[in-house]
Design an enzyme around this catalytic site. Structure first.
Site, PDB file in Angstrom:
ATOM      1  CG  ASP A  46     -30.488  49.320  46.070  1.00 46.16           C
ATOM      2  OD1 ASP A  46     -30.327  48.419  46.914  1.00 46.16           O
ATOM      3  OD2 ASP A  46     -30.418  50.528  46.350  1.00 46.16           O
ATOM      4  CB  ILE A 101     -35.701  55.223  48.912  1.00 45.58           C
ATOM      5  CG1 ILE A 101     -36.856  54.328  48.441  1.00 45.58           C
ATOM      6  CG2 ILE A 101     -34.950  54.621  50.094  1.00 45.58           C
ATOM      7  CD1 ILE A 101     -37.906  54.043  49.479  1.00 45.58           C
ATOM      8  NE  ARG A 107     -18.947  49.984  48.856  1.00 46.22           N
ATOM      9  CZ  ARG A 107     -19.627  50.804  49.648  1.00 46.22           C
ATOM     10  NH1 ARG A 107     -19.647  52.091  49.412  1.00 46.22           N
ATOM     11  NH2 ARG A 107     -20.309  50.345  50.686  1.00 46.22           N
ATOM     12  CE  LYS A 142     -24.050  46.069  48.092  1.00 46.22           C
ATOM     13  NZ  LYS A 142     -24.466  46.996  49.147  1.00 46.22           N
ATOM     14  CG  ASN A 143     -27.697  45.283  50.034  1.00 41.31           C
ATOM     15  OD1 ASN A 143     -26.501  45.477  50.247  1.00 41.31           O
ATOM     16  ND2 ASN A 143     -28.427  46.087  49.287  1.00 41.31           N
ATOM     17  NE  ARG A 197     -25.199  54.158  54.976  1.00 41.58           N
ATOM     18  CZ  ARG A 197     -25.187  55.124  55.875  1.00 41.58           C
ATOM     19  NH1 ARG A 197     -24.219  56.001  55.840  1.00 41.58           N
ATOM     20  NH2 ARG A 197     -26.106  55.202  56.794  1.00 41.58           N
ATOM     21  NE  ARG A 209     -27.591  55.097  52.819  1.00 37.55           N
ATOM     22  CZ  ARG A 209     -27.009  54.052  52.221  1.00 37.55           C
ATOM     23  NH1 ARG A 209     -25.977  54.253  51.442  1.00 37.55           N
ATOM     24  NH2 ARG A 209     -27.437  52.833  52.452  1.00 37.55           N
ATOM     25  N   PRO A 210     -29.078  58.906  57.939  1.00 33.23           N
ATOM     26  CG  PRO A 210     -31.004  59.877  58.778  1.00 33.23           C
ATOM     27  CD  PRO A 210     -30.248  59.674  57.504  1.00 33.23           C
ATOM     28  CB  ILE A 211     -27.950  55.165  62.213  1.00 34.36           C
ATOM     29  CG1 ILE A 211     -27.033  55.942  63.176  1.00 34.36           C
ATOM     30  CG2 ILE A 211     -27.208  54.739  60.955  1.00 34.36           C
ATOM     31  CD1 ILE A 211     -25.951  55.064  63.811  1.00 34.36           C
ATOM     32  CB  CYS A 221     -22.883  57.523  51.263  1.00 29.21           C
ATOM     33  SG  CYS A 221     -24.496  57.091  50.639  1.00 29.21           S
TER      34      CYS A 221
HETATM   35  C1  EPZ Z   1     -30.306  49.394  52.565  1.00 28.76           C
HETATM   36  O1  EPZ Z   1     -29.695  50.584  53.007  1.00 28.76           O
HETATM   37  C2  EPZ Z   1     -29.441  48.863  51.431  1.00 28.76           C
HETATM   38  N1  EPZ Z   1     -28.103  48.570  51.954  1.00 28.76           N
HETATM   39  C3  EPZ Z   1     -29.369  49.902  50.318  1.00 28.76           C
HETATM   40  O2  EPZ Z   1     -28.601  49.342  49.259  1.00 28.76           O
HETATM   41  C4  EPZ Z   1     -30.782  50.177  49.822  1.00 28.76           C
HETATM   42  O3  EPZ Z   1     -30.742  51.169  48.824  1.00 28.76           O
HETATM   43  C5  EPZ Z   1     -31.646  50.648  51.008  1.00 28.76           C
HETATM   44  O4  EPZ Z   1     -31.619  49.660  52.055  1.00 28.76           O
HETATM   45  C6  EPZ Z   1     -33.104  50.869  50.598  1.00 28.76           C
HETATM   46  O5  EPZ Z   1     -33.641  49.694  50.093  1.00 28.76           O
HETATM   47  C7  EPZ Z   1     -27.917  47.444  52.673  1.00 28.76           C
HETATM   48  O6  EPZ Z   1     -28.830  46.666  52.915  1.00 28.76           O
HETATM   49  C8  EPZ Z   1     -26.522  47.183  53.157  1.00 28.76           C
HETATM   50  P1  EPZ Z   1     -32.706  52.420  54.768  1.00 28.76           P
HETATM   51  P2  EPZ Z   1     -30.174  51.271  54.390  1.00 28.76           P
HETATM   52  O7  EPZ Z   1     -32.296  52.498  56.197  1.00 28.76           O
HETATM   53  O8  EPZ Z   1     -30.653  50.247  55.329  1.00 28.76           O
HETATM   54  C9  EPZ Z   1     -33.870  56.813  55.997  1.00 28.76           C
HETATM   55  C10 EPZ Z   1     -26.964  49.306  47.589  1.00 28.76           C
HETATM   56  O9  EPZ Z   1     -26.836  49.941  46.544  1.00 28.76           O
HETATM   57  N2  EPZ Z   1     -33.440  56.425  57.354  1.00 28.76           N
HETATM   58  O10 EPZ Z   1     -33.785  51.470  54.380  1.00 28.76           O
HETATM   59  O11 EPZ Z   1     -29.094  52.189  54.826  1.00 28.76           O
HETATM   60  C11 EPZ Z   1     -32.706  56.888  55.023  1.00 28.76           C
HETATM   61  O12 EPZ Z   1     -32.089  58.148  55.081  1.00 28.76           O
HETATM   62  C12 EPZ Z   1     -27.391  50.009  48.859  1.00 28.76           C
HETATM   63  O13 EPZ Z   1     -26.788  48.061  47.699  1.00 28.76           O
HETATM   64  C13 EPZ Z   1     -33.632  57.319  58.404  1.00 28.76           C
HETATM   65  O14 EPZ Z   1     -34.142  58.433  58.220  1.00 28.76           O
HETATM   66  O15 EPZ Z   1     -31.426  52.110  53.890  1.00 28.76           O
HETATM   67  C14 EPZ Z   1     -33.362  56.635  53.686  1.00 28.76           C
HETATM   68  O16 EPZ Z   1     -33.891  57.846  53.206  1.00 28.76           O
HETATM   69  C15 EPZ Z   1     -27.539  51.494  48.650  1.00 28.76           C
HETATM   70  N3  EPZ Z   1     -33.244  56.957  59.658  1.00 28.76           N
HETATM   71  C16 EPZ Z   1     -34.513  55.689  54.023  1.00 28.76           C
HETATM   72  O17 EPZ Z   1     -34.700  55.787  55.446  1.00 28.76           O
HETATM   73  C17 EPZ Z   1     -32.679  55.737  59.920  1.00 28.76           C
HETATM   74  O18 EPZ Z   1     -32.362  55.458  61.101  1.00 28.76           O
HETATM   75  C18 EPZ Z   1     -34.268  54.225  53.691  1.00 28.76           C
HETATM   76  O19 EPZ Z   1     -33.026  53.900  54.276  1.00 28.76           O
HETATM   77  C19 EPZ Z   1     -32.491  54.842  58.839  1.00 28.76           C
HETATM   78  C20 EPZ Z   1     -32.883  55.204  57.575  1.00 28.76           C
END
Ligand code: EPZ
Length: 417
Positions: A304, A326, A396, A22-23, A92, A121-123, A116
Site C-alpha cells: 500500500d 502482492i 475511500r 481504515k484497515n 470488497r 483478489r479471490p477469497i 478490482c
Molecule cells: C488487505 O487486502 C488490505 N485491505 C489491502 O489494502 C492491502 O493492500 C492487502 O491487505 C495487502 O496488505 C484491507 O485490509 C481492507 P490479501 P486483502 O488477502 O486482505 C491473494 C488499501 O489500499 N489472496 O492479503 O484483500 C490476493 O489475490 C487496500 O487499503 C488469494 O489468493 O489482501 C493477493 O494477491 C488495498 N486468496 C494476496 O493474496 C485469498 O483468499 C494478498 O491479498 C485471499 C487473498
C-alpha cells in the site's frame, strides 16, 4: 465527482495528525456482529469505506450510531444473513461479515466481491478455512452461501498470508467449538489490532502478529470500548511527501514500530528521520537517492506504499527497481506518472524507475486508492498545475487529505468537476 488541483513546488512544513487506520477499523467494526450490546469505537476515520461498512452492518440488523470519530454498534438485533451485491461491490472488505454471520446466525449469503483495479483478489482461502471449520459452502448466482449448525475448530494453512482472510477466519473461530490453528497467518498491525479487540471481548487468542495463531472458541463474547490504531499507510504517505518536497514535517499520533520498512527505505533515499514517541519528523536536504524496493507481507515493505514511493524514485538520482509481489496489477499509476514526465518501464511485476530532474503538472486520472495518493504526491513537486480526477478513490481511504496538505503549505484545493 470532485477533482483536486495542485500547484507544485512548495516544500511541506509543519505538523500533521494521523487518523485511525481504515484497515483496522473495517474488521473491528464488523467484529461487533459477534455479540449483543453497545460496542464503542473511538478514533474511527471519517472515510467513504467506513460509511459503506456502517450501511452494511445496519442492513444486517445492527444498530449503528456515529458522532464525529466515535462509532457505536449494537448487533443484539442481528437478523439478516445476506450481504447484497449493491453493498458488497462498493467495498470488497464487506466480505469480512462472512465469518461473523456464520458464527452468530449459522448461515450467510454474501455477494462475491469480484476483482478490482489492482487484481483478481479471490477469497478462496476465506472459504477454504470456513469449509475446514465445518461450513457447507456453495457459490450460486454470484453469492457465497455458507451454513454451519456450529463451527468447529480446525487446522488451517493459508497458502497466502491473506490479511482479510486471517481476519475473517479469526472472527469465525472465536465462537467455534474447540481450537483453531491458523498457519501462515497475516502479521499486519491491523490483524493484531483486531485480535486485541476480540481478546477484550473475551476471546481466547494467542500468537497474533506471528505466523501461527491459536484461537480457542468461547461460548459468547461481550461488548467492548476500543480506540482504532493510527493508520500506518497514511503516516507513510505524509512521510514520503515530506521527503519528496524537501520539507520539514512532523507526523504526529502514529506508531513508528509499524513503519520499520518505510523508515529504512526513506533513510536510504536520503531523508532524515527523527523518531520520538508517537511522532516522526522527516526532513530532506541531500539529493534523493535511488533505492530498490520489493513489496512483501508485513513486516516487509507494504504494497500500500508502493505507488507513493515510486513518485520519490521518479525524481531520484539513478535507477530504482520496484517489485510488486502482492498484487498482479498494481502498476496502473505508472501510465499517469509517465504523462507527467516520469521515466518508468514495467516488465512483469517489476518497474524500472529512472530518476528524472523534475515532473510536469498535467491532468491525471486516479484508478484506485493508493494510485490516487501517488498522483497527489506527484502534483506536489511537479512544475505547474496538476489536476487529479476521480478523487472518490482518495476519499475511500484518506480523511481530508487536501486539507491536511494545505495546512502543511501545499497549494492544493478540491473543486467540483
Ligand atoms: C488487505 O487486502 C488490505 N485491505 C489491502 O489494502 C492491502 O493492500 C492487502 O491487505 C495487502 O496488505 C484491507 O485490509 C481492507 P490479501 P486483502 O488477502 O486482505 C491473494 C488499501 O489500499 N489472496 O492479503 O484483500 C490476493 O489475490 C487496500 O487499503 C488469494 O489468493 O489482501 C493477493 O494477491 C488495498 N486468496 C494476496 O493474496 C485469498 O483468499 C494478498 O491479498 C485471499 C487473498
Amino acid at each position: 465527482m470532485d477533482k483536486i488541483v495542485i500547484q507544485g513546488g512548495h516544500p511541506l512544513k509543519g505538523e500533521v495528525n494521523i487518523s485511525g487506520a481504515k484497515n483496522a477499523a473495517l474488521p473491528i467494526l464488523v467484529s461487533a456482529l459477534l455479540t449483543g450490546g453497545w460496542n464503542t469505537y473511538t478514533n474511527v476515520p471519517d472515510l467513504q469505506d467506513i460509511e459503506s461498512i456502517k450501511l452494511l452492518l445496519a442492513h444486517l440488523g445492527a444498530r449503528v450510531e456515529s458522532d464525529g470519530h466515535t462509532v457505536r454498534i449494537d448487533a443484539g438485533g442481528l437478523c439478516e444473513p445476506e450481504a447484497p451485491y449493491d453493498l458488497v461491490r462498493k467495498m470488497r472488505a464487506s466480505v469480512l461479515v462472512l465469518g461473523p454471520l456464520v458464527a452468530r446466525l449459522k448461515k450467510a449469503r454474501v455477494s462475491l466481491p469480484g476483482g478490482c483495479a489492482i487484481g483478481a483478489r479471490p477469497i478462496n482461502l476465506h472459504l477454504k478455512g470456513l469449509s475446514l471449520m465445518g461450513a457447507d459452502i456453495d457459490i450460486r448466482h454470484g453469492y457465497v452461501e455458507a451454513e454451519a449448525p456450529r463451527l468447529k475448530g480446525a487446522e488451517i494453512y493459508l497458502d497466502v498470508a491473506s490479511v482479510t482472510g486471517t481476519e475473517n477466519l479469526m472472527m469465525a473461530a472465536v465462537l467455534a467449538e474447540g481450537e483453531t490453528v491458523l498457519r501462515n497467518a497475516a502479521r499486519e498491525p491491523e490483524v493484531v489490532a483486531l485480535a486485541d479487540v476480540l481478546s477484550r471481548m473475551g476471546a481466547d487468542i494467542h500468537g497474533a502478529g506471528s505466523s501461527v495463531m491459536r484461537i480457542r472458541g468461547v461460548p459468547s463474547l461481550k461488548p467492548v470500548s476500543a480506540p482504532i490504531v493510527p493508520d500506518r499507510i497514511e503516516a507513510g504517505t505524509f512521510m514520503v511527501a515530506a521527503a519528496l518536497t524537501g520539507g520539514d514535517v512532523t507526523v504526529c499520533g502514529c506508531v513508528p514500530g509499524h513503519l520499520g520498512a518505510v523508515i529504512d527505505k526513506l533513510r536510504l533515499s536520503g531523508a532524515e528521520l527523527a523518531i520520538r514517541g508517537s511522532t516522526i519528523r522527516v526532513t530532506r536536504s541531500a539529493p534523493i537517492q535511488s533505492v530498490d524496493i520489493k513489496t512483501l507481507p508485513y513486516p516487509g515493505f507494504p504494497t500500500d506504499m508502493q505507488a507513493q514511493f515510486m513518485v520519490l524514485m521518479a525524481v531520484a538520482g539513478g535507477l530504482s527497481i520496484i517489485s510488486e509481489t502482492i498484487f498482479e496489477n498494481r502498476f496502473i499509476h505508472v501510465s499517469e506518472l509517465r504523462r507527467m514526465g516520469a521515466d518508468i518501464t514495467v516488465s512483469g511485476n517489476a518497474a524500472m524507475v529512472k530518476g528524472t530532474p523534475f515532473l510536469s503538472g498535467a491532468p491525471v486520472m486516479a484508478s484506485d486508492l493508493r494510485a490516487s495518493a501517488c498522483l497527489v504526491l506527484a502534483g506536489l513537486i511537479a512544475r505547474g498545475k496538476t489536476e487529479v480526477n476521480r478523487v472518490y478513490h482518495l476519499d475511500r481511504g484518506y480523511e481530508a487529505m487536501e486539507e491536511k496538505f494545505a495546512r502543511l503549505g501545499a497549494v492544493i484545493e478540491r473543486r467540483p468537476v
